[in-house]
Design a protein around this motif. Sequence first.
Motif, PDB file in Angstrom:
ATOM      1  N   GLU A  61      68.522 -46.855  -2.562  1.00 49.19           N
ATOM      2  CA  GLU A  61      68.342 -46.863  -4.021  1.00 49.19           C
ATOM      3  C   GLU A  61      68.806 -48.191  -4.616  1.00 49.19           C
ATOM      4  O   GLU A  61      68.142 -48.757  -5.487  1.00 49.19           O
ATOM      5  CB  GLU A  61      69.100 -45.705  -4.674  1.00 49.19           C
ATOM      6  N   GLN A  64      66.315 -50.897  -3.884  1.00 48.39           N
ATOM      7  CA  GLN A  64      65.155 -50.844  -4.779  1.00 48.39           C
ATOM      8  C   GLN A  64      65.471 -51.539  -6.109  1.00 48.39           C
ATOM      9  O   GLN A  64      64.617 -52.244  -6.667  1.00 48.39           O
ATOM     10  CB  GLN A  64      64.695 -49.405  -4.999  1.00 48.39           C
ATOM     11  N   GLN A 107      73.957 -49.463  -9.473  1.00 48.02           N
ATOM     12  CA  GLN A 107      73.515 -48.796  -8.238  1.00 48.02           C
ATOM     13  C   GLN A 107      74.455 -49.112  -7.070  1.00 48.02           C
ATOM     14  O   GLN A 107      74.638 -48.281  -6.179  1.00 48.02           O
ATOM     15  CB  GLN A 107      72.086 -49.210  -7.888  1.00 48.02           C
TER      16      GLN A 107
END
Length: 124
Positions: A61, A64, A107
């Motif tokens: 994640e 990304q 993140q």
Amino acid sequence: MNPEQQYKSLVESLRLVAAPKEQQVSALPDFVVVTDEVAMTFGDAFLLAPQLVRGGLVTDEAFQALARLDEWLERMPTDGSISSLHSLENHPFWRRSRELATNALFQLKESLGPPDLSHIFWTQ
């Protein structure tokens, strides 16, 4: 550079992109083109991100989010509209860059703050 140093380089490059103009300017040497270095410092660090994913230091994640920032910076306008120090304050390109970098830090579970680029050796 070991994986922990690579990770630190990545985080500090994100902090540089996410930082306000004043922190960006003060983090970089006087002889560089600040706008170019903000983008290139992240771009260089991002090259190591796949290794950090494989090593378990960066989640899929988070990768990304990093890739979205990298793709955005790859689309940097070439018409000179974002090359001035003034553009760092208010140009939509840099505002969006800061948003994407902030999201990537989130993140990674890392905080915003002044970038520490002491690991970079600058040459004129």
